[in-house]
Enzyme design. Structure first.
Site, PDB file in Angstrom:
ATOM      1  N   GLU A  74       0.848  -1.190   0.000  1.00  0.00           N
ATOM      2  CA  GLU A  74       0.000   0.000   0.000  1.00  0.00           C
ATOM      3  C   GLU A  74       0.884   1.241   0.000  1.00  0.00           C
ATOM      4  OE1 GLU A  74      -2.338  -0.146   3.523  1.00  0.00           O
ATOM      5  OE2 GLU A  74      -0.704   0.437   4.847  1.00  0.00           O
ATOM      6  N   GLU A  86      -7.333   1.288  13.836  1.00  0.00           N
ATOM      7  CA  GLU A  86      -6.122   2.104  13.715  1.00  0.00           C
ATOM      8  C   GLU A  86      -6.158   2.978  12.468  1.00  0.00           C
ATOM      9  OE1 GLU A  86      -2.659  -0.370  13.997  1.00  0.00           O
ATOM     10  OE2 GLU A  86      -3.020  -0.778  16.121  1.00  0.00           O
ATOM     11  N   GLU A  97      -6.162  -0.484   9.793  1.00  0.00           N
ATOM     12  CA  GLU A  97      -6.616  -1.842  10.061  1.00  0.00           C
ATOM     13  C   GLU A  97      -7.466  -1.843  11.317  1.00  0.00           C
ATOM     14  OE1 GLU A  97      -3.472  -4.452  11.731  1.00  0.00           O
ATOM     15  OE2 GLU A  97      -2.192  -2.690  11.552  1.00  0.00           O
ATOM     16  N   ARG A 114      -8.665  -7.834  18.823  1.00  0.00           N
ATOM     17  CA  ARG A 114      -8.067  -8.394  20.040  1.00  0.00           C
ATOM     18  C   ARG A 114      -7.771  -7.245  21.005  1.00  0.00           C
ATOM     19  NH1 ARG A 114      -2.971  -6.496  19.329  1.00  0.00           N
ATOM     20  NH2 ARG A 114      -2.108  -6.457  17.223  1.00  0.00           N
TER      21      ARG A 114
END
Length: 620
Positions: free
Chosen positions: A183, A258, A270, A274
């Site tokens: 990216e 994020e 992303e 978790r």
């Protein structure tokens, strides 16, 4: 009701989960590799199960063995922590199919978001299908990754293939999945994230923002909450996007969305399905226990309509066993002492534990909370500066200097902070009186009159290695006690030396472990009075800078091959990261002792490159 939790992890996060479970009255079960048989996380748990048959680096990726261990130990739930299998949908399904509660999001949500490529498509974004010179710089990332593993910045198109290969190998070793993607790389941005928590009844909390911009090798080093310097509008937009991402996949449990923030705009990176390493700063600001809330949600509890109110500011620093001045080389050995008073300390080590080569080099997380950002930063920097950290080299000095750096305190730091500032942040600055204090403390351990003479005599001499340089100090035994030129010895015993230096009394706390001496934060090595001649290596020798395993050598590398200075010759894997070893000079390879799979210690001779650069021997 959950009564027993198997923690499918190790180290700091396993200890942190066990602490909350103990407070809730829940029994814990640890799992461990052979390398972790005596680790702290196995000692604090109520029961521990060995995971057989796998290499230490891969043990915690064996979901089948972990489920079997949970059933054998009578656990009724599994908490994955972070890393390893925490974002593995197949493991989550296996836990549920075994009749165990899964303390995490549904497998379907993990599948939708755990792969960064699928997550970007869900958010309407696409990775680069092809890369041209006009696209540079670009970022290679592991699709299943986290913690900076499997991530590479590429600025030269000629290096893209090599970096893709390295990223795949690192991702496979860390996550069991070698998928990577490319990216655009946004330079000069800040890493900002939003903590979310959702229950099974449709409530989604957004628990403010965190700034995690200070990173090395794309792994976070210092984090804080809330992210400073954001406008209310941008903060609101980030929280709205995070909630939208959670609702898009019917998320349940704790997670983090994020972003990279640059020029007032937020770029989605992303969603981590978790618990994050940096979750303690959010806990401190909101006065909550996220692990306890994860367990409540897994039991079906209903969250309040609104989360608690935020209070103050919190900063976290990750203490690593590594040498930032030597390309962040991981360090191993005995951790004799670890104490950081005055702040929260989450760690997976106790005094006397051994730091090995198989896992991430993070020793602990130190967290400070205060009414304001400046107070929290000052509190954490002071605590780290006074900390007792006796053992392998750590990044403690780097952390203190980073927290006090003007660019950080003025909220101007971005993800490129260490690329710009590392040399000045790692400049040695040892205490010049540390060797004398070490010598006086050592002298106290001997008979007071062992060195005293009625007539003037030669002073006692001690030599120390400090910050890579030798220091020789002299002192004398007198009728009044120990004495040294230029200072007045006020007090000296084996643990404390007080010196009067130009009218100012300074205290020096001393600790000794064999020939290793610690005077406050300064580490020294006691040297023999008459050192043996050092064994040398031929010029051009390539020595292992750290303990690790040779994972591959460069194509065509063999005795007789010609190489250019700086060319990558081989790669070592240490603590789940690959480290590139380059040719020290241009010349011909005259010896090659490295081969894939070989385990090496620091200083092991890997290869020799004969420098055949023509020299001008004309007399001048």
């Amino acid at each position: 009701m959950i009564t027993s939790v198997l923690v499918a992890n190790r180290g700091e996060i396993a200890c942190r989960i066990a602490r909350t479970c103990r407070e809730l009255g829940i029994r814990t079960v640890a799992v461990h590799s052979d390398a972790d048989a005596g680790a702290l996380h196995t000692r604090v748990a109520d029961a521990a199960v060995r995971l057989p048959g796998a290499a230490p680096a891969d043990t915690y990726l064996r979901g089948d063995l972990i489920v079997k261990a949970a059933l054998a130990a009578g656990a009724d739930a599994v908490h994955p922590g972070y890393g390893f299998l925490s974002e593995n949908a197949g493991f989550a399904r296996a836990v549920r199919e075994a009749g165990l509660a899964w303390i995490g999001p549904p497998p379907e949500a993990i599948e939708a978001m755990a792969s960064k490529t699928r997550a970007k498509k869900l958010m309407g974004l696409q990775p680069l299908a092809t890369v041209t010179a006009d696209d540079l710089p670009v970022l290679v990332k592991a699709a299943a990754g986290g913690g900076g593993r499997g991530m590479r910045v590429v600025r030269d198109l000629d290096t893209l293939d090599a970096e893709l290969t390295a990223a795949r190998a690192e991702a496979l070793a860390a996550f069991g999945d070698d998928e990577v993607f490319v990216e655009p790389y946004v330079e000069g941005g800040r890493h900002v994230e939003v903590q979310i928590l959702a229950d099974t009844h449709g409530t989604v909390w957004t628990l403010g923002t965190r700034d995690c911009s200070l990173q090395r090798r794309h792994q976070k080093v210092i984090e804080e909450a809330p992210a400073p310097g954001l406008t209310p509008e941008l903060t609101g937009s980030l929280c709205e996007m995070a909630e939208r991402a959670a609702r898009a996949v019917d998320y349940v449990g704790a997670g983090t969305v994020e972003f990279l923030v640059a020029h007032g705009r937020a770029h989605f990176l992303e969603m981590n399905t978790r618990l994050q390493v940096e979750h303690p700063v959010t806990e401190a600001v909101f006065g909550i226990d996220l692990v306890a809330l994860q367990i409540r949600v897994a039991e079906g509890a209903v969250l309040d309509e609104e989360p608690p109110s935020a209070r103050g500011h919190a900063v976290e620093a990750r203490l690593y066993a590594e040498d930032p001045a030597r390309d962040w080389a991981p360090q191993t050995g005995t951790l004799h002492r670890l104490a950081v008073p005055g702040v929260r300390l989450d760690t997976g080590y106790a005094d006397g534990d051994t730091i090995g080569v198989h896992y991430d080099p993070m020793l602990a997380k130190a967290v400070a909370h205060a009414p304001t950002r400046s107070e929290a930063v000052r509190k954490l920097a002071g605590a780290l500066e006074r900390a007792e950290i006796h053992g392998p080299v750590t990044n403690r000095d780097l952390l203190v200097r980073s927290l006090r750096h003007e660019e950080f305190t003025a909220v101007r730091a971005d993800t490129g902070f260490y690329e710009r500032r590392l040399p000045q942040l790692t400049e040695p600055a040892p205490d010049p009186y540390a060797p004398l204090a070490a010598a006086l403390a050592d002298a106290h351990g001997r008979s007071r009159f062992g060195g005293w003479r009625n007539l003037p005599s030669q002073p006692q001499v001690k030599r120390y290695l400090m910050a890579g340089e030798e220091h020789e100090v002299r002192y004398r035994h007198t009728r009044e006690g120990l004495a040294a030129d230029g200072v007045r010895v006020v007090h000296a015993d084996a643990r404390l030396v007080v010196l009067d230096i130009d009218g100012v009394q300074r205290k020096f706390e001393v600790a000794r472990y064999g020939d290793q001496v610690y005077v406050g934060p300064t580490a020294l090595t006691a040297l023999p009075r008459f050192p043996e001649p050092a064994a040398g290596h031929a010029p051009g020798s390539l020595l292992a800078p750290m303990p690790g395993t040779v994972v591959r050598v460069a194509d065509g590398l063999a005795v007789g091959a010609r190489v250019q200075a700086g060319r990558p010759l081989l790669w070592l894997e240490a603590m789940k990261m690959e480290h590139k070893i380059t040719a020290p000079v241009s010349g011909t390879v005259t010896a090659l002792h490295a081969h894939p799979g070989r385990q090496v210690e620091p200083g092991t001779l890997l290869a020799v490159v004969d420098d055949d650069t023509p020299r001008d021997d004309t007399p001048r």
